[in-house]
Design a protein around this motif. Structure first.
Motif, PDB file in Angstrom:
ATOM      1  N   HIS A  18       0.859  -1.198   0.000  1.00 42.91           N
ATOM      2  CA  HIS A  18       0.000   0.000   0.000  1.00 42.91           C
ATOM      3  C   HIS A  18       0.889   1.240   0.000  1.00 42.91           C
ATOM      4  O   HIS A  18       0.915   2.006   0.956  1.00 42.91           O
ATOM      5  CB  HIS A  18      -0.899   0.005   1.240  1.00 42.91           C
ATOM      6  CG  HIS A  18      -1.816  -1.174   1.334  1.00 42.91           C
ATOM      7  ND1 HIS A  18      -2.992  -1.257   0.622  1.00 42.91           N
ATOM      8  CD2 HIS A  18      -1.724  -2.327   2.042  1.00 42.91           C
ATOM      9  CE1 HIS A  18      -3.598  -2.416   0.896  1.00 42.91           C
ATOM     10  NE2 HIS A  18      -2.842  -3.083   1.766  1.00 42.91           N
TER      11      HIS A  18
ATOM     12  N   ASN B 143       1.724   7.126   4.833  1.00 41.03           N
ATOM     13  CA  ASN B 143       2.971   6.719   5.498  1.00 41.03           C
ATOM     14  C   ASN B 143       4.193   7.006   4.618  1.00 41.03           C
ATOM     15  O   ASN B 143       5.302   7.110   5.112  1.00 41.03           O
ATOM     16  CB  ASN B 143       2.961   5.221   5.795  1.00 41.03           C
ATOM     17  CG  ASN B 143       1.713   4.769   6.512  1.00 41.03           C
ATOM     18  OD1 ASN B 143       0.617   4.893   5.969  1.00 41.03           O
ATOM     19  ND2 ASN B 143       1.850   4.260   7.722  1.00 41.03           N
TER      20      ASN B 143
ATOM     21  N   CYS C 268      -2.061 -12.601   2.914  1.00 42.70           N
ATOM     22  CA  CYS C 268      -1.731 -12.711   4.347  1.00 42.70           C
ATOM     23  C   CYS C 268      -2.479 -13.892   4.967  1.00 42.70           C
ATOM     24  O   CYS C 268      -3.234 -13.735   5.925  1.00 42.70           O
ATOM     25  CB  CYS C 268      -2.053 -11.420   5.089  1.00 42.70           C
ATOM     26  SG  CYS C 268      -1.359 -11.375   6.748  1.00 42.70           S
TER      27      CYS C 268
ATOM     28  N   THR D  48       3.181 -13.169   4.455  1.00 38.27           N
ATOM     29  CA  THR D  48       3.822 -11.883   4.782  1.00 38.27           C
ATOM     30  C   THR D  48       4.948 -12.108   5.803  1.00 38.27           C
ATOM     31  O   THR D  48       5.269 -13.246   6.160  1.00 38.27           O
ATOM     32  CB  THR D  48       2.807 -10.950   5.463  1.00 38.27           C
ATOM     33  OG1 THR D  48       2.396 -11.576   6.689  1.00 38.27           O
ATOM     34  CG2 THR D  48       1.599 -10.680   4.595  1.00 38.27           C
TER      35      THR D  48
ATOM     36  N   ASP E 164       2.596  -6.471   2.576  1.00 41.06           N
ATOM     37  CA  ASP E 164       1.451  -5.711   3.104  1.00 41.06           C
ATOM     38  C   ASP E 164       1.932  -4.383   3.703  1.00 41.06           C
ATOM     39  O   ASP E 164       1.351  -3.882   4.649  1.00 41.06           O
ATOM     40  CB  ASP E 164       0.658  -6.525   4.135  1.00 41.06           C
ATOM     41  CG  ASP E 164      -0.782  -6.036   4.277  1.00 41.06           C
ATOM     42  OD1 ASP E 164      -1.250  -5.274   3.407  1.00 41.06           O
ATOM     43  OD2 ASP E 164      -1.443  -6.403   5.276  1.00 41.06           O
ATOM     44  N   SER E 165       3.005  -3.841   3.150  1.00 38.76           N
ATOM     45  CA  SER E 165       3.525  -2.543   3.610  1.00 38.76           C
ATOM     46  C   SER E 165       2.417  -1.494   3.545  1.00 38.76           C
ATOM     47  O   SER E 165       1.629  -1.511   2.611  1.00 38.76           O
ATOM     48  CB  SER E 165       4.655  -2.070   2.685  1.00 38.76           C
ATOM     49  OG  SER E 165       5.773  -2.887   2.841  1.00 38.76           O
TER      50      SER E 165
ATOM     51  N   TYR F 208       2.189  -2.218   6.791  1.00 40.74           N
ATOM     52  CA  TYR F 208       1.930  -3.047   7.965  1.00 40.74           C
ATOM     53  C   TYR F 208       2.897  -4.237   8.037  1.00 40.74           C
ATOM     54  O   TYR F 208       3.621  -4.535   7.102  1.00 40.74           O
ATOM     55  CB  TYR F 208       0.486  -3.578   7.924  1.00 40.74           C
ATOM     56  CG  TYR F 208      -0.548  -2.519   7.686  1.00 40.74           C
ATOM     57  CD1 TYR F 208      -0.689  -1.450   8.559  1.00 40.74           C
ATOM     58  CD2 TYR F 208      -1.383  -2.564   6.575  1.00 40.74           C
ATOM     59  CE1 TYR F 208      -1.642  -0.467   8.343  1.00 40.74           C
ATOM     60  CE2 TYR F 208      -2.341  -1.580   6.344  1.00 40.74           C
ATOM     61  CZ  TYR F 208      -2.463  -0.532   7.231  1.00 40.74           C
ATOM     62  OH  TYR F 208      -3.400   0.437   7.006  1.00 40.74           O
ATOM     63  N   LEU F 209       2.810  -4.965   9.145  1.00 43.30           N
ATOM     64  CA  LEU F 209       3.429  -6.285   9.328  1.00 43.30           C
ATOM     65  C   LEU F 209       4.919  -6.392   8.987  1.00 43.30           C
ATOM     66  O   LEU F 209       5.337  -7.321   8.291  1.00 43.30           O
ATOM     67  CB  LEU F 209       2.654  -7.342   8.505  1.00 43.30           C
ATOM     68  CG  LEU F 209       1.148  -7.408   8.725  1.00 43.30           C
ATOM     69  CD1 LEU F 209       0.509  -8.390   7.735  1.00 43.30           C
ATOM     70  CD2 LEU F 209       0.832  -7.822  10.155  1.00 43.30           C
TER      71      LEU F 209
ATOM     72  N   ARG G  65      10.438  -5.156  13.165  1.00 38.84           N
ATOM     73  CA  ARG G  65       9.154  -4.979  13.843  1.00 38.84           C
ATOM     74  C   ARG G  65       9.102  -3.624  14.538  1.00 38.84           C
ATOM     75  O   ARG G  65      10.074  -3.178  15.117  1.00 38.84           O
ATOM     76  CB  ARG G  65       8.910  -6.092  14.865  1.00 38.84           C
ATOM     77  CG  ARG G  65       8.225  -7.280  14.232  1.00 38.84           C
ATOM     78  CD  ARG G  65       7.637  -8.210  15.252  1.00 38.84           C
ATOM     79  NE  ARG G  65       6.203  -8.004  15.399  1.00 38.84           N
ATOM     80  CZ  ARG G  65       5.392  -8.877  15.975  1.00 38.84           C
ATOM     81  NH1 ARG G  65       5.858  -9.989  16.478  1.00 38.84           N
ATOM     82  NH2 ARG G  65       4.112  -8.628  16.069  1.00 38.84           N
TER      83      ARG G  65
ATOM     84  N   ARG H   7       8.052   1.141   9.996  1.00 43.78           N
ATOM     85  CA  ARG H   7       7.223   1.136   8.795  1.00 43.78           C
ATOM     86  C   ARG H   7       7.782   0.056   7.862  1.00 43.78           C
ATOM     87  O   ARG H   7       8.992  -0.039   7.666  1.00 43.78           O
ATOM     88  CB  ARG H   7       7.321   2.513   8.123  1.00 43.78           C
ATOM     89  CG  ARG H   7       6.559   2.622   6.833  1.00 43.78           C
ATOM     90  CD  ARG H   7       6.796   3.966   6.166  1.00 43.78           C
ATOM     91  NE  ARG H   7       8.169   4.122   5.709  1.00 43.78           N
ATOM     92  CZ  ARG H   7       8.632   5.145   4.997  1.00 43.78           C
ATOM     93  NH1 ARG H   7       7.821   6.149   4.690  1.00 43.78           N
ATOM     94  NH2 ARG H   7       9.889   5.215   4.618  1.00 43.78           N
ATOM     95  N   ASN H   8       6.916  -0.755   7.300  1.00 46.36           N
ATOM     96  CA  ASN H   8       7.390  -1.816   6.417  1.00 46.36           C
ATOM     97  C   ASN H   8       7.694  -1.273   5.020  1.00 46.36           C
ATOM     98  O   ASN H   8       7.217  -0.186   4.653  1.00 46.36           O
ATOM     99  CB  ASN H   8       6.337  -2.920   6.332  1.00 46.36           C
ATOM    100  CG  ASN H   8       6.919  -4.268   5.944  1.00 46.36           C
ATOM    101  OD1 ASN H   8       8.105  -4.378   5.642  1.00 46.36           O
ATOM    102  ND2 ASN H   8       6.086  -5.289   5.957  1.00 46.36           N
TER     103      ASN H   8
END
Ligand SMILES: [Zn+2]
Length: 250
Positions: free
Chosen positions: A9, A14, A150, A171, A198-199, A201-202, A208, A211-212
């Protein structure tokens, strides 16, 4: 090594301050193709815009369960006509967060499945705590190309999905300590596995909390390689070919 990111995304805010830089870094890291996923009309339009700016990016169009209250079939229909749209998605059911009433989620999911069939496009499914309903609604319409993005089911559900000849995508969640997807990954035929971040996220371990970014797919690839006892290069290439097959009909 060439890498195919099948779910990001990058249109999200972001990335509004450094999107070009993030993408340059991804391309340098070997991420040669990216599917940017729409979650409503605006984000689908933005995904298309990104695909026009970057030849490496392709788009999907659809209303995520969190936006189905805005569903407008005519608008989506127009967006799906664009040549850079490679799938309908992400669409599906989310009973975990229950952003919208289940009846409305189901109704819009079904309407978008019909559009995918009409436009002859694959389907990217968002399924959160709604495995059986997602599966039943999909099978009713017999779509040929479906990926569970996912994937969060167990081995038994994975078998049901794979028996339909559908795809499973994983993911950075597979790098988490509490992940129970190792056994799922072991039973996926090698031509049915896709990878994604799923950037934003995750983010995978060791990122961790950050931002992915699609460039962190290397950690997902490494984890799959460990589970299957394969070289990372083999995993990257096989999932690249699978994604080309799924989204581009190659
Ligand atoms: Zn997503």
């Amino acid at each position: 090594m060439r890498i195919y990111e099948t779910h990001a995304h990058l249109d999200f805010d972001n990335y509004k301050n450094d999107r070009d830089k993030v993408l340059a870094s991804c391309f340098k890291a070997g991420v040669q193709k990216i599917i940017n996923i729409g979650i409503d009309a605006e984000s689908t339009a933005y995904s298309i815009k990104l695909s026009e700016k970057y030849p490496q990016i392709m788009a999907t169009g659809g209303y995520h369960p969190s936006t189905v209250q805005k569903y407008d079939e005519d608008t989506l229909r127009k967006l799906l006509n664009h040549k850079n749209i490679k799938a309908v998605g992400e669409i599906g059911l989310d009973y975990y967060r229950l952003y919208n009433p289940i009846d409305l989620q189901k109704q819009v999911f079904e309407s978008q499945i019909k559009l995918a069939l009409e436009f002859n496009l694959p389907i990217v499914v968002h399924d959160r705590d709604a495995h059986d309903d997602c599966f039943d609604i999909l099978t009713k319409h017999k779509p040929r190309k479906v990926v569970f993005h996912c994937f969060s089911g167990d081995v038994k559900f994975a078998e049901k999905v794979l028996n339909q000849n559908w795809y499973i995508s994983v993911t950075g969640v597979i790098t988490y300590k509490n992940s129970n997807l190792d056994d799922v990954i072991r039973i996926i035929p090698k031509d049915k596995l896709l990878i994604e971040t799923d950037s934003p996220y995750l983010p995978p371990i060791p990122h961790r909390g950050e931002r992915n970014s699609p460039e962190y797919l290397i950690y997902v690839i490494q984890k799959i390689a460990d589970i299957l006892r394969l070289a990372p290069k083999i995993v990257a290439e096989q999932t690249f070919l699978n994604a080309e097959n799924f989204f581009e009909g190659v």
